[in-house]
Design an enzyme around this catalytic site. Structure first.
Site, mmCIF file in Angstrom:
data_model
loop_
_atom_site.group_PDB
_atom_site.id
_atom_site.type_symbol
_atom_site.label_atom_id
_atom_site.label_comp_id
_atom_site.label_asym_id
_atom_site.label_seq_id
_atom_site.Cartn_x
_atom_site.Cartn_y
_atom_site.Cartn_z
ATOM 1 N N ASP A 1 -3.066 8.453 7.621
ATOM 2 C CA ASP A 1 -4.072 7.596 8.232
ATOM 3 C C ASP A 1 -3.396 6.752 9.310
ATOM 4 O OD1 ASP A 1 -2.720 5.603 6.867
ATOM 5 O OD2 ASP A 1 -4.299 5.246 5.394
ATOM 6 N N HIS B 1 -0.136 5.217 6.980
ATOM 7 C CA HIS B 1 0.512 5.736 5.782
ATOM 8 C C HIS B 1 0.867 7.213 5.917
ATOM 9 C CE1 HIS B 1 -2.025 2.286 4.576
ATOM 10 N NE2 HIS B 1 -0.923 1.958 3.920
ATOM 11 N N SER C 1 0.800 -1.226 0.000
ATOM 12 C CA SER C 1 0.000 0.000 0.000
ATOM 13 C C SER C 1 0.828 1.269 0.000
ATOM 14 C CB SER C 1 -0.939 0.010 1.217
ATOM 15 O OG SER C 1 -0.200 -0.066 2.430
#
Length: 343
Positions: free
Chosen positions: A304, A307, A43
Site C-alpha cells: 500500500d 507497507h 503498523s
C-alpha cells in the site's frame, strides 16, 4: 461392537487433543517448548490489535489479507504475513495473538503476544490523528497485564522462565517523522525542534521504553531502525518532483539510525550482555528501491502507500537470519537461536 469401533478412535482423538492442548506451545515432533515471542511497535508488525479499537489506522477490509492463509483481512498491513509472523515461523511457532484478542488466554499465553498498534510512535503525541491507538507505554502496561495472567496460569517461576527466555521485537520510530514531525508544514514538533535536535530527543525518549522492557524480564530484544522513510509511494507522491525519494525524510532516517545503533551498544555495555540486537532496515530497503522487481508480490515492493508485501517482508527476515553485522548487530537471528538454545 459397532459402537465400540466408532468410539475408540474418537476417544483416542480426544486424548490427543487434551495432550496437545496441555502442551500447545511445543514444537512439532519435539518435547522442547517453543520459544515465546513478544512484539511491540507500529503498523509494520500490528497483527490486528487496531481491529478492536475506534481508530482510523486499520487494515480490516479487502484487499488486505488477500494472500494470508485465510485470504481474509486480519488487521495486518500487508497482502499476507508481516515481519513478526515470519519470525514466528523461523522460531518454529505460530504467530502470537494480538493482546486484545479474546482468545489470548490459557495455553495460548505460552506462545507470547503481539502488543503492536498501527499509528504509534516513540512519542505519545505521534498518531493523535488516528484517535484510539495503543501507545508504547500502554503496550508496556498490556505486557504487565499479560504477565499477571501468565503467572496465574503457570506460576511465578515458570512465567519468569518463559519471559526471560523469550524473543522480543520492537519496531517503532517511523511514525514519529511521517505522522508527526513532517505530517504538516510547521507541525508542533517541527516548531519546537530542528531536525538535528529532534532526533536525539527521540532517542532519549526511546531509551526508557527499552530499559523498561529489560526491567520487565526481556533478555533478547530485536530493535529495528528506520528504512528509507522518503521512498514509500505516499511520500513519493506528496514530496517528490522527479521520482526521487523525499530528501528530508531520508535525512531523518540517516540521522536516526546511527544514533539508535549507538544507544543500543551503550545499553549492552551497561548490562554487560548482548540484550539488544539492532536491525539496519535502511540497507536492505535501499536494495528494494534500487531493484524492486527482485522482491515483490508479483511486480511491486510496497503493498500500500507505506507497507511492504509479504514477499518483501520475507526478504527482510531472511536477511535477519543470515546477514552480517552491517545489517544486524552484534549477531544475526540464526546465531541468536543457536546460542540461546544452549542456555
Amino acid at each position: 461392537m459397532a459402537t465400540k469401533k466408532v468410539m475408540v478412535p474418537w476417544m483416542l482423538l480426544l486424548c490427543l487433543i487434551m495432550v496437545f492442548g496441555a502442551f500447545g506451545a511445543q514444537a512439532a515432533g519435539d518435547n522442547k517448548p517453543v520459544r515465546a515471542f513478544f512484539v511491540f511497535g507500529d503498523s509494520l508488525v500490528d497483527a490486528g490489535n487496531n481491529n478492536f479499537l475506534v481508530t482510523a489506522a486499520r487494515a480490516d477490509t479487502p484487499p488486505y489479507g488477500i494472500d494470508y492463509p485465510t485470504q481474509q483481512p486480519t488487521g495486518r498491513f500487508s497482502n499476507g504475513l508481516n515481519i513478526a509472523d515470519i519470525i514466528s515461523e523461523k522460531i518454529g511457532s505460530e504467530p502470537a495473538l494480538p493482546c486484545l484478542h479474546p482468545l489470548l488466554h490459557g495455553n495460548r499465553l505460552l506462545i507470547g503476544a503481539n502488543f503492536a498498534s498501527a499509528g504509534v510512535g516513540i512519542l505519545n503525541d505521534t498518531g493523535i490523528q488516528f484517535v484510539e491507538i495503543i501507545r508504547m507505554y500502554d503496550q508496556l502496561d498490556f505486557f504487565r497485564k499479560y504477565q499477571r495472567e501468565l503467572i496465574a496460569h503457570v506460576g511465578a517461576d515458570k512465567a519468569k522462565e518463559i519471559v526471560n527466555g523469550a524473543l522480543f521485537l520492537v519496531v517503532v520510530g517511523g511514525n514519529d517523522f511521517v505522522n508527526n514531525y513532517f505530517l504538516v508544514p510547521h507541525s508542533a514538533r517541527s516548531n519546537q525542534f530542528s531536525l538535528h535536535d529532534y532526533v536525539p530527543f527521540l532517542i532519549s525518549q526511546f531509551k526508557p521504553i527499552l530499559t523498561t522492557l529489560y526491567d520487565l524480564g526481556a533478555r533478547r530484544i530485536l530493535v529495528t531502525g528506520n528504512g528509507p522513510l522518503g521512498c514509500p509511494p505516499a511520500e513519493l507522491a506528496a514530496r517528490s518532483k522527479n521520482g526521487e525519494c523525499a530528501t528530508e525524510l531520508q535525512q531523518a532516517a540517516n540521522m536516526f539510525n546511527p544514533q539508535l545503533s549507538q544507544m543500543l551498544k551503550e545499553l549492552n555495555t551497561n548490562y554487560k550482555r548482548d540484550i539488544f540486537v539492532g536491525v539496519n532496515m535502511d540497507i536492505l530497503q535501499d536494495d528494494f528501491i534500487t531493484d524492486p522487481k527482485k522482491y515483490d508480490r508479483n511486480q511491486y515492493v510496497f503493498w500500500d502507500q507505506y507497507h511492504l508485501t509479504e514477499k518483501a517482508n520475507r526478504i527482510v527476515v531472511d536477511k535477519m537470519m543470515s546477514a552480517s553485522a552491517d545489517f544486524i548487530f552484534p549477531m544475526n537471528l540464526s546465531t541468536i537461536m543457536v546460542m540461546d538454545a544452549k542456555v
